[in-house]
Design a protein around this motif. Structure first.
Motif, PDB file in Angstrom:
ATOM      1  N   ASP A  88      43.747   6.533  23.538  1.00 11.39           N
ATOM      2  CA  ASP A  88      43.493   6.186  24.938  1.00 11.39           C
ATOM      3  C   ASP A  88      43.414   7.433  25.814  1.00 11.39           C
ATOM      4  O   ASP A  88      42.666   7.466  26.796  1.00 11.39           O
ATOM      5  CB  ASP A  88      44.561   5.225  25.460  1.00 11.39           C
ATOM      6  N   GLN A  89      44.148   8.467  25.457  1.00  9.27           N
ATOM      7  CA  GLN A  89      44.084   9.727  26.198  1.00  9.27           C
ATOM      8  C   GLN A  89      42.738  10.411  25.975  1.00  9.27           C
ATOM      9  O   GLN A  89      42.139  10.944  26.909  1.00  9.27           O
ATOM     10  CB  GLN A  89      45.227  10.641  25.763  1.00  9.27           C
ATOM     11  N   ILE A  90      42.282  10.411  24.720  1.00  3.40           N
ATOM     12  CA  ILE A  90      40.986  11.010  24.421  1.00  3.40           C
ATOM     13  C   ILE A  90      39.868  10.225  25.102  1.00  3.40           C
ATOM     14  O   ILE A  90      38.928  10.806  25.654  1.00  3.40           O
ATOM     15  CB  ILE A  90      40.755  11.066  22.901  1.00  3.40           C
ATOM     16  N   ARG A  91      39.963   8.905  25.062  1.00  9.18           N
ATOM     17  CA  ARG A  91      38.933   8.073  25.690  1.00  9.18           C
ATOM     18  C   ARG A  91      38.776   8.404  27.167  1.00  9.18           C
ATOM     19  O   ARG A  91      37.648   8.536  27.669  1.00  9.18           O
ATOM     20  CB  ARG A  91      39.290   6.593  25.528  1.00  9.18           C
ATOM     21  N   SER A  92      39.885   8.551  27.873  1.00 11.85           N
ATOM     22  CA  SER A  92      39.796   8.844  29.308  1.00 11.85           C
ATOM     23  C   SER A  92      39.105  10.183  29.556  1.00 11.85           C
ATOM     24  O   SER A  92      38.332  10.334  30.493  1.00 11.85           O
ATOM     25  CB  SER A  92      41.191   8.829  29.940  1.00 11.85           C
ATOM     26  N   ARG A  93      39.354  11.186  28.681  1.00  4.65           N
ATOM     27  CA  ARG A  93      38.708  12.487  28.825  1.00  4.65           C
ATOM     28  C   ARG A  93      37.215  12.390  28.535  1.00  4.65           C
ATOM     29  O   ARG A  93      36.398  13.009  29.221  1.00  4.65           O
ATOM     30  CB  ARG A  93      39.343  13.510  27.879  1.00  4.65           C
TER      31      ARG A  93
ATOM     32  N   ASN B 208      27.002  13.997  33.551  1.00  8.18           N
ATOM     33  CA  ASN B 208      25.891  13.036  33.624  1.00  8.18           C
ATOM     34  C   ASN B 208      25.368  12.691  32.224  1.00  8.18           C
ATOM     35  O   ASN B 208      24.164  12.671  31.961  1.00  8.18           O
ATOM     36  CB  ASN B 208      24.752  13.582  34.490  1.00  8.18           C
ATOM     37  N   VAL B 209      26.308  12.447  31.313  1.00  9.68           N
ATOM     38  CA  VAL B 209      25.976  12.086  29.936  1.00  9.68           C
ATOM     39  C   VAL B 209      26.157  10.585  29.767  1.00  9.68           C
ATOM     40  O   VAL B 209      27.173  10.025  30.171  1.00  9.68           O
ATOM     41  CB  VAL B 209      26.899  12.842  28.946  1.00  9.68           C
ATOM     42  N   ASN B 210      25.172   9.949  29.161  1.00 13.00           N
ATOM     43  CA  ASN B 210      25.205   8.504  28.945  1.00 13.00           C
ATOM     44  C   ASN B 210      25.680   8.224  27.522  1.00 13.00           C
ATOM     45  O   ASN B 210      24.926   8.352  26.559  1.00 13.00           O
ATOM     46  CB  ASN B 210      23.810   7.905  29.172  1.00 13.00           C
ATOM     47  N   ILE B 211      26.944   7.849  27.378  1.00 12.97           N
ATOM     48  CA  ILE B 211      27.509   7.558  26.061  1.00 12.97           C
ATOM     49  C   ILE B 211      27.904   6.092  25.993  1.00 12.97           C
ATOM     50  O   ILE B 211      28.514   5.557  26.916  1.00 12.97           O
ATOM     51  CB  ILE B 211      28.711   8.481  25.738  1.00 12.97           C
ATOM     52  N   THR B 212      27.515   5.439  24.912  1.00 11.09           N
ATOM     53  CA  THR B 212      27.782   4.012  24.750  1.00 11.09           C
ATOM     54  C   THR B 212      29.197   3.788  24.222  1.00 11.09           C
ATOM     55  O   THR B 212      29.873   4.716  23.780  1.00 11.09           O
ATOM     56  CB  THR B 212      26.776   3.387  23.775  1.00 11.09           C
ATOM     57  N   GLU B 213      29.609   2.518  24.230  1.00  9.04           N
ATOM     58  CA  GLU B 213      30.935   2.183  23.726  1.00  9.04           C
ATOM     59  C   GLU B 213      31.054   2.499  22.244  1.00  9.04           C
ATOM     60  O   GLU B 213      32.076   3.042  21.802  1.00  9.04           O
ATOM     61  CB  GLU B 213      31.229   0.697  23.971  1.00  9.04           C
ATOM     62  N   ASP B 214      30.009   2.184  21.452  1.00  9.62           N
ATOM     63  CA  ASP B 214      30.121   2.500  20.023  1.00  9.62           C
ATOM     64  C   ASP B 214      30.064   4.001  19.776  1.00  9.62           C
ATOM     65  O   ASP B 214      30.616   4.499  18.798  1.00  9.62           O
ATOM     66  CB  ASP B 214      29.063   1.749  19.196  1.00  9.62           C
TER      67      ASP B 214
ATOM     68  N   ASP C 234      19.162  11.276  25.513  1.00 10.18           N
ATOM     69  CA  ASP C 234      19.175  10.363  26.661  1.00 10.18           C
ATOM     70  C   ASP C 234      20.354   9.402  26.585  1.00 10.18           C
ATOM     71  O   ASP C 234      20.993   9.100  27.598  1.00 10.18           O
ATOM     72  CB  ASP C 234      17.867   9.564  26.718  1.00 10.18           C
ATOM     73  N   VAL C 235      20.609   8.911  25.380  1.00  4.75           N
ATOM     74  CA  VAL C 235      21.732   8.005  25.164  1.00  4.75           C
ATOM     75  C   VAL C 235      22.472   8.464  23.907  1.00  4.75           C
ATOM     76  O   VAL C 235      21.861   8.723  22.870  1.00  4.75           O
ATOM     77  CB  VAL C 235      21.260   6.538  24.974  1.00  4.75           C
ATOM     78  N   ILE C 236      23.788   8.575  24.014  1.00  6.53           N
ATOM     79  CA  ILE C 236      24.606   8.958  22.864  1.00  6.53           C
ATOM     80  C   ILE C 236      25.284   7.705  22.331  1.00  6.53           C
ATOM     81  O   ILE C 236      26.199   7.167  22.949  1.00  6.53           O
ATOM     82  CB  ILE C 236      25.665   9.999  23.255  1.00  6.53           C
ATOM     83  N   ASP C 237      24.815   7.231  21.182  1.00  6.51           N
ATOM     84  CA  ASP C 237      25.429   6.073  20.559  1.00  6.51           C
ATOM     85  C   ASP C 237      26.043   6.470  19.219  1.00  6.51           C
ATOM     86  O   ASP C 237      26.075   7.648  18.858  1.00  6.51           O
ATOM     87  CB  ASP C 237      24.419   4.929  20.397  1.00  6.51           C
TER      88      ASP C 237
END
Length: 355
Positions: free
Chosen positions: A196-201, A210-216, A243-246
Motif C-alpha cells: 500500500d505504501q508503494i502503491r501510493s508512491r 503525467n503518466v497514465n498507468i492502469t490498475e493491472d 501512452d498507457v502503461i498496462d
C-alpha cells in the motif's frame, strides 16, 4: 544497542495537496528533468522521511545532542538506506555537506588498498572549520562486498580515528559483515516496503509526471518490485514514454515472464513429454526474450499460489535441483542445458510422487 526496525515506507517527498502551502511539492517535469527518477524523487531532509517516527526522532536526537554514533544500515535494496544517511549528512553539515562526506561503494573497490589509501587518508585528517559537527562522515555502501582483510583493517580505523570521523556501513546481507565491525555500530534494519505504501508512491509520481498507468499495470509493478522502491521507479521511468502503461507493457519492458506465459510453461512441464516441453519452453524463451533465471523464480512463486502436486519430500528434491540449476546459471552454465535440467527435475519429481 539492540536492532531497531526501520519502517517500510520509502522516503519520498509529499505531493502538493489541494490545500496550498501544505506538504512539499514533488518536482515537475520541468525541474531536474534529466535526472533519473530515483534521484529526482530522493528526499533531502530528515523531515521528508516518512519512516517510523521514533526512528527519525532517534536520528534527529543523535544530531541535536552531537552524539552521532557509527551506524549500520542493513536490509533489502530499495528500502531507503542511502536516502536516510544522506538526509542525515545534509542535516549534520549543511549546504556544503559534500566536503565533509566521503561516499564509497565497496562493489567498485573492495580491497585493502582502498581502506589504507582512501578511507585512512580521509579519516586521519581533522576538519579545519566547523560546520556544526567536528567530525566527518564516511558512507560505505555495499559494505558486505569488502574482503575479510579489508574489513579487519577497517575495524582498526574505526577505533583509532573516532574523534575525526563517523562511519555508516550500508549492506544487504549483514551476515557477511565482520561481527567486530557490527559491534561498533548502532544497527538499523530496513524492511521491504509494504504494497500500500508503494502503491501510493506510484500514483503520486505518475500524477506528477503525467503518466497514465492502469490498475493491472500497478499490480504488475507491485508484484515485480518485491518491496524495492528503487526498482519501481526505474521500471516506471523506462515505461513512461508509452501512452498507457498496462500489465503487458510492464512485463515487456522488464523482460519478465508474463503470468499467462507462466501458465503455459507450467502446463507444458506438467502434461507434455520431455522433448515437447523442452521445445515449447525454448521457443517461449527465444520469442519473448525470457531469462531462465526469471522463469525459475516464477516457478517457485507459482507454487506459492497454486497447489503443488508433490509431497514434502519430493518438493524438497525439486527445489534442491532448482537451487543447483540457478547456481549453474550464475556461474556460466549454458541456458539450454539448464533448461533441460529444469524439465528433467520436474519430471523426476512427478515420478517420485507417483511411487
Amino acid at each position: 544497542m539492540s536492532d531497531k526496525e526501520i519502517g517500510t515506507e520509502e522516503t519520498f517527498p509529499v505531493l502538493p495537496s489541494k490545500n496550498k502551502g501544505k506538504g512539499k511539492a514533488i518536482p515537475t517535469k520541468h525541474d531536474k528533468e534529466h535526472l533519473p527518477w530515483v534521484e529526482k524523487y530522493r528526499p533531502h531532509t530528515l523531515s521528508d522521511l516518512i519512516s517510523l517516527e521514533y526512528i527519525t526522532s532517534t536520528l534527529d536526537k543523535f544530531i541535536k545532542e552531537r552524539q552521532f554514533p557509527h551506524l549500520l544500515f542493513y536490509g533489502p535494496p530499495g528500502t531507503g538506506k542511502t536516502s536516510t544517511i544522506l538526509a542525515c549528512a545534509k542535516r549534520l553539515f549543511g549546504k556544503d555537506w559534500n566536503s565533509s562526506v566521503m561516499e564509497l561503494n565497496a562493489s567498485d573497490e573492495r580491497g585493502i588498498d582502498m581502506v589504507r589509501e582512501d578511507i585512512k587518508g580521509f579519516a586521519s585528517t581533522r576538519k579545519l572549520f566547523s560546520t556544526g559537527s567536528e567530525f566527518k562522515l564516511v558512507i560505505l555502501d555495499e559494505a558486505d562486498g569488502l574482503t575479510n582483510i579489508a574489513q579487519n583493517a577497517l575495524r582498526r580505523i574505526v577505533e583509532d580515528y573516532a574523534k575525526n570521523v563517523r562511519f555508516c556501513f550500508i549492506c544487504n546481507n549483514v551476515q557477511r559483515l565482520n561481527p567486530a565491525l557490527q559491534s561498533r555500530c548502532t544497527r538499523f534494519r530496513f524492511r521491504p516496503l509494504k504494497q500500500d505504501q508503494i502503491r501510493s508512491r506510484i500514483e503520486e509520481i505518475a500524477m506528477a509526471e503525467n503518466v497514465n498507468i492502469t490498475e493491472d499495470g500497478i499490480q504488475a509493478l507491485l508484484k515485480l518490485c518485491g518491496g524495492d522502491m528503487r526498482r519501481v521507479l526505474n521500471i516506471l521511468q523506462s515505461c513512461s514514454s508509452r501512452d498507457v502503461i498496462d500489465e503487458t507493457v510492464i512485463y515487456n519492458c522488464t523482460g519478465y515472464p508474463h503470468p499467462k506465459d507462466m501458465e503455459r510453461i507450467m502446463n507444458s512441464l506438467a502434461n507434455d513429454e520431455f522433448s515437447i516441453a523442452y521445445s515449447k519452453i525454448k521457443i517461449f524463451m527465444e520469442n519473448l526474450s525470457m531469462s531462465l533465471n526469471d522463469i525459475i523464480t516464477e516457478v517457485v512463486n507459482y507454487f506459492k499460489i497454486h497447489e503443488f502436486p508433490l509431497s514434502g519430500e519430493t518438493m524438497a528434491y525439486f527445489f534442491r535441483n532448482l537451487r543447483l540449476i540457478e547456481h549453474n546459471l550464475n556461474t556460466g552454465g549454458n541456458n539450454t542445458t539448464q533448461l533441460a535440467a529444469l524439465i528433467g527435475a520436474y519430471k523426476n519429481a512427478l515420478k517420485k510422487a507417483d511411487k
